[in-house]
Design a protein around this motif. Structure first.
Motif, mmCIF file in Angstrom:
data_model
loop_
_atom_site.group_PDB
_atom_site.id
_atom_site.type_symbol
_atom_site.label_atom_id
_atom_site.label_comp_id
_atom_site.label_asym_id
_atom_site.label_seq_id
_atom_site.Cartn_x
_atom_site.Cartn_y
_atom_site.Cartn_z
ATOM 1 N N THR A 1 0.847 -1.186 0.000
ATOM 2 C CA THR A 1 0.000 0.000 0.000
ATOM 3 C C THR A 1 0.888 1.243 0.000
ATOM 4 O OG1 THR A 1 -0.089 0.062 2.429
ATOM 5 C CG2 THR A 1 -1.815 -1.186 1.287
ATOM 6 N N SER B 1 0.872 5.636 0.914
ATOM 7 C CA SER B 1 0.218 6.611 1.791
ATOM 8 C C SER B 1 -0.927 7.334 1.104
ATOM 9 C CB SER B 1 1.253 7.628 2.300
ATOM 10 O OG SER B 1 1.890 8.281 1.204
ATOM 11 N N ASP B 2 -0.850 7.468 -0.243
ATOM 12 C CA ASP B 2 -1.894 8.200 -0.957
ATOM 13 C C ASP B 2 -2.978 7.269 -1.511
ATOM 14 O OD1 ASP B 2 -0.265 6.964 -2.765
ATOM 15 O OD2 ASP B 2 -0.274 8.624 -4.212
ATOM 16 N N ASP C 1 -6.336 5.462 -1.765
ATOM 17 C CA ASP C 1 -7.645 5.762 -1.190
ATOM 18 C C ASP C 1 -8.302 4.495 -0.649
ATOM 19 O OD1 ASP C 1 -9.534 4.595 -3.394
ATOM 20 O OD2 ASP C 1 -8.074 5.835 -4.476
ATOM 21 N N THR C 2 -9.347 4.679 0.134
ATOM 22 C CA THR C 2 -10.032 3.574 0.794
ATOM 23 C C THR C 2 -10.625 2.585 -0.204
ATOM 24 O OG1 THR C 2 -10.596 5.013 2.655
ATOM 25 C CG2 THR C 2 -11.862 2.980 2.429
ATOM 26 N N LYS C 3 -11.185 3.101 -1.298
ATOM 27 C CA LYS C 3 -11.787 2.234 -2.297
ATOM 28 C C LYS C 3 -10.763 1.298 -2.917
ATOM 29 C CE LYS C 3 -14.472 2.268 -6.582
ATOM 30 N NZ LYS C 3 -15.138 3.109 -7.626
ATOM 31 N N THR C 4 -9.579 1.842 -3.233
ATOM 32 C CA THR C 4 -8.524 1.021 -3.831
ATOM 33 C C THR C 4 -8.063 -0.054 -2.855
ATOM 34 O OG1 THR C 4 -7.765 2.886 -5.172
ATOM 35 C CG2 THR C 4 -6.236 1.048 -4.872
ATOM 36 N N LYS C 5 -7.904 0.329 -1.592
ATOM 37 C CA LYS C 5 -7.504 -0.658 -0.579
ATOM 38 C C LYS C 5 -8.546 -1.760 -0.442
ATOM 39 C CE LYS C 5 -4.672 2.431 2.269
ATOM 40 N NZ LYS C 5 -4.509 3.064 3.607
ATOM 41 N N ARG C 6 -9.826 -1.371 -0.521
ATOM 42 C CA ARG C 6 -10.891 -2.361 -0.401
ATOM 43 C C ARG C 6 -10.853 -3.338 -1.569
ATOM 44 N NH1 ARG C 6 -14.992 0.830 -0.530
ATOM 45 N NH2 ARG C 6 -14.973 1.276 1.709
ATOM 46 N N THR D 1 -7.962 -5.691 -1.087
ATOM 47 C CA THR D 1 -8.276 -6.644 -0.031
ATOM 48 C C THR D 1 -9.148 -7.771 -0.566
ATOM 49 O OG1 THR D 1 -8.150 -4.938 1.686
ATOM 50 C CG2 THR D 1 -9.375 -6.928 2.219
#
Length: 271
Positions: free
Chosen positions: A127, A129-130, A132-137, A140
């Motif tokens: 991951t 630092s920049d 976004d939450t959607k990309t991390k989701r 995952t």
């Protein structure tokens, strides 16, 4: 056909679900059957699909294990076939790989056949630092065990299972499975050719003395495994070539095992 979905994530084996017994222990041994019909008649009737199938959508997680142990369709009692070897098959996940087997057979996805800590390692991803939450989701969701399960029924329609509603068809992903949009398997022709060539089936034979060997005569170590079958008093004890199974994980290959019947013990009551 469709039916109500199981609890979210049950079959994905997401490594972050630390409180999920299925995520930690895998999918218990079970028989595919008309669940509602079995309940309606008091739990003793086992009507199975003609064929059970698994299509792997990721390379991650526990293997599918199939064992040629059956139950009587009218009583649910274990069928003991004397003097007949028990056949088993262990299939490691490989994206795009398809497995089909007799719908009457006992099967599971035992996570403890994996090397300790490997599933958590498989689920890790980089991951920034920049990010976004959607990309991390999305990342995952991509790092979990995902399979597409289809059972084929002949001359029987399971109770409380209905055709997929036409009103929902418009909500399905618009993907050309045969064109440039095909991203599911996302491998070029050379990669697919190499993977096909590397895919093998290792055969393990367990003799009457409880000793195991490969086809070439090389000895194989067996480890006794005891797994739950969904009920507190119901277990399966199996002598497993665990090291041999784990050696095949990297290329998503399979292991075919033939046991003397006494090497597999089903205890408790079928469910």
């Amino acid at each position: 056909m469709q039916r109500s979905s199981p609890p979210a994530g049950r079959y994905s084996m997401h490594c972050k679900d630390k409180d999920d017994d299925v995520a930690q222990g895998g999918i218990n041994f079970h028989w595919d059957k008309d669940e509602d019909l079995r309940i309606m008649v008091g739990g003793s009737m086992y009507i199975h699909p003609h064929i059970s199938t698994v299509t792997y959508l990721t390379d991650l997680g526990a293997p599918t294990m199939v064992v040629s142990k059956r139950v009587h369709p009218m009583t649910g009692e274990y069928i003991h076939e004397m003097d007949t070897p028990v056949e088993g098959y262990v299939s490691w996940p490989k994206r795009g790989k398809h497995l089909s087997f007799d719908g009457r057979y006992l099967h599971a996805a035992p996570s403890d056949l994996m090397i300790d800590g490997l599933f958590d390692k498989q689920c890790q991803f980089d991951t920034t630092s920049d990010m976004d939450t959607k990309t991390k989701r999305i990342l995952t969701r991509q790092h979990r065990r995902v399979t597409f399960l289809v059972n084929i029924w002949l001359s029987h329609k399971p109770f409380n299972v209905n055709p997929f509603p036409e009103t929902m068809i418009g909500n399905l992903s618009k993907v050309d499975l045969f064109g440039s949009d095909m991203k599911l398997f996302d491998r070029n022709a050379d990669q697919q050719k190499d993977e096909k060539m590397s895919h093998t089936t290792t055969k393990v034979l367990v003799n009457k003395d409880g000793e195991a060997s490969l086809e070439n005569g090389s000895k194989v170590e067996l480890i006794k495994k005891t797994w739950s079958m969904g009920q507190k008093d119901e277990t399966i004890d199996v002598q497993m070539p665990v090291d041999t199974i784990q050696e095949q994980q990297t290329n998503g290959s399979d292991i075919a095992i033939s046991w003397n019947d006494r090497e597999i013990n089903l205890s408790g009551t079928s469910a």
